[in-house]
Design an enzyme around this catalytic site. Structure first.
Site, mmCIF file in Angstrom:
data_model
loop_
_atom_site.group_PDB
_atom_site.id
_atom_site.type_symbol
_atom_site.label_atom_id
_atom_site.label_comp_id
_atom_site.label_asym_id
_atom_site.label_seq_id
_atom_site.Cartn_x
_atom_site.Cartn_y
_atom_site.Cartn_z
ATOM 1 N N LYS A 71 15.524 -23.878 12.657
ATOM 2 C CA LYS A 71 15.797 -22.660 13.414
ATOM 3 C C LYS A 71 14.983 -21.518 12.825
ATOM 4 O O LYS A 71 14.959 -21.316 11.614
ATOM 5 C CB LYS A 71 17.291 -22.318 13.380
ATOM 6 N N GLN A 143 30.802 -12.958 18.667
ATOM 7 C CA GLN A 143 31.205 -13.978 17.710
ATOM 8 C C GLN A 143 32.723 -14.110 17.642
ATOM 9 O O GLN A 143 33.246 -15.214 17.399
ATOM 10 C CB GLN A 143 30.639 -13.670 16.323
ATOM 11 N N ASP A 164 39.305 -3.350 16.134
ATOM 12 C CA ASP A 164 37.895 -2.980 16.136
ATOM 13 C C ASP A 164 37.804 -1.464 16.101
ATOM 14 O O ASP A 164 38.633 -0.761 16.699
ATOM 15 C CB ASP A 164 37.203 -3.524 17.398
ATOM 16 N N ALA A 222 29.812 -11.273 6.401
ATOM 17 C CA ALA A 222 28.824 -11.069 5.338
ATOM 18 C C ALA A 222 27.718 -12.109 5.425
ATOM 19 O O ALA A 222 27.968 -13.303 5.278
ATOM 20 C CB ALA A 222 29.502 -11.129 3.973
ATOM 21 N N ASP A 223 26.488 -11.647 5.665
ATOM 22 C CA ASP A 223 25.343 -12.550 5.740
ATOM 23 C C ASP A 223 24.137 -11.999 4.995
ATOM 24 O O ASP A 223 23.017 -12.443 5.203
ATOM 25 C CB ASP A 223 24.984 -12.831 7.200
ATOM 26 N N LYS A 227 27.016 -7.003 1.647
ATOM 27 C CA LYS A 227 28.052 -7.017 2.671
ATOM 28 C C LYS A 227 29.340 -7.595 2.084
ATOM 29 O O LYS A 227 29.304 -8.544 1.292
ATOM 30 C CB LYS A 227 27.604 -7.818 3.893
#
Length: 331
Positions: A71, A143, A164, A222-223, A227
């Site tokens: 990817k 997501q 949110d 968190a990526d 984060k």
């Protein structure tokens, strides 16, 4: 041999969540057994464009199938405001491991959304209480929909609480799922008190301080380094399972407390693959809070691409074309 071109809609139409969950679980098991090859994610930083590219290759061998692919995905945070384009876009090349023929080129954005949800479902199945019926969501984006759809395949979820910062987005989420669930907008604390919680935000200062006594948390947001969605004290007392030790300590939910020494390897119970194979225990009667740190792995993409390709091929979906010119050679 022709290559299938599969756009985002076709990928979604051929990615049923139940099949993805099974395939992603098989991928984690293969990874733990040593039946997968997954080089570290590589980055091409583009500071002049405030973005980067990431390359994620993998091969895995499950019980009755094997698959390979790569990817190519970006992260350009200012894309929408500057160019009217998504922040993240991905392209998946899915190949035959035996011949190396590219079987499909497919939209990787839809694939990523679906497989990320599937990974959370695998973790939930092994780590959440068996009778979990409520799910909280912190974050109400695309997501979050995938998280709910996936978790609902492994637990009888009937009640949903979403929090949110954007009230309109939270309400839109509730409206979109209210035909299937008893859903409402609530506070972060109310969402965190559910049996299962998925956090899907890009924050760098923790926003979830505590959860229910037996809540399972899928920490998805968190990526990247820095984060951090869950309070350090919460992580310290939880049974902590990661998708991959190297990725999680570098850029997952635990990267900040791990980097500061607040968490160490002794605080990490296992990688998810070890839990899937039974090498390490999943939830036990003695467990309270459990946390799955999800950074996203290339083996998940390959497993999901396998499902999509097989179903699309059988249905005659997508556009077939002679990418390698093999038909011209034989003409």
């Amino acid at each position: 041999m022709e290559t299938l071109l599969l756009d985002g809609e076709t990928v979604e139409n051929n990615a049923p969540m139940e099949s993805l969950v099974d395939a992603v679980e098989a991928a984690f098991a293969a990874y733990d057994r040593g039946d997968a090859t997954m080089p570290p994610k590589s980055y091409v930083d583009l500071p002049q464009y405030d973005g980067d590219f990431r390359s994620m290759p993998a091969y895995l061998r499950a019980d009755d199938w094997d698959a390979a692919g790569v990817k190519w995905v970006n992260s350009h945070p200012h894309n929408e405001e500057r160019h009217g384009l998504p922040t993240v876009m991905g392209t998946m090349i899915y190949s035959d491991p035996e011949t190396a023929v590219p079987l499909a080129i497919m939209d990787g954005t839809a694939l990523t959304t679906r497989r990320t949800g599937a990974a959370a479902a695998v973790a939930t199945d092994h780590l959440a209480v068996a009778d979990a019926t409520s799910m909280g969501l912190v974050g109400a984006g695309v997501q979050s929909v995938a998280q709910l759809d996936a978790v609902a395949t492994v637990r009888p979820i009937d009640t949903v609480v979403v929090a949110d910062a954007d009230a309109d987005r939270a309400r839109a989420f509730v409206d979109a799922v209210s035909d299937r669930f008893d859903a409402r907008v609530g506070s972060i604390a109310e969402a965190a008190d559910c049996d299962v919680l998925s956090t899907v935000t890009p924050v760098r200062d923790p926003i979830v301080e505590s959860v229910g006594d037996h809540t399972h948390v899928n920490a998805v947001g968190a990526d990247a380094p820095g984060k951090h969605e869950l309070a350090d004290d919460l992580l310290a007392v939880a049974k902590l399972v990661v998708d991959d030790h190297a990725q999680c300590t570098h850029s997952g939910e635990i990267n900040v407390p791990y980097g500061s020494g607040r968490l160490t390897d002794a605080d990490i119970h296992a990688e998810l693959g070890a839990v899937v194979t039974g090498t390490k225990a999943g939830r036990t009667p003695e467990d309270g809070v459990t946390v799955f740190d999800s950074t996203g792995l290339a083996i998940q993409d390959v497993a999901a691409a396998h499902v999509v390709y097989e179903r699309a091929s059988a249905a005659g979906a997508g556009t077939a074309f002679d990418l390698l010119g093999l038909g011209r050679d034989s003409a």
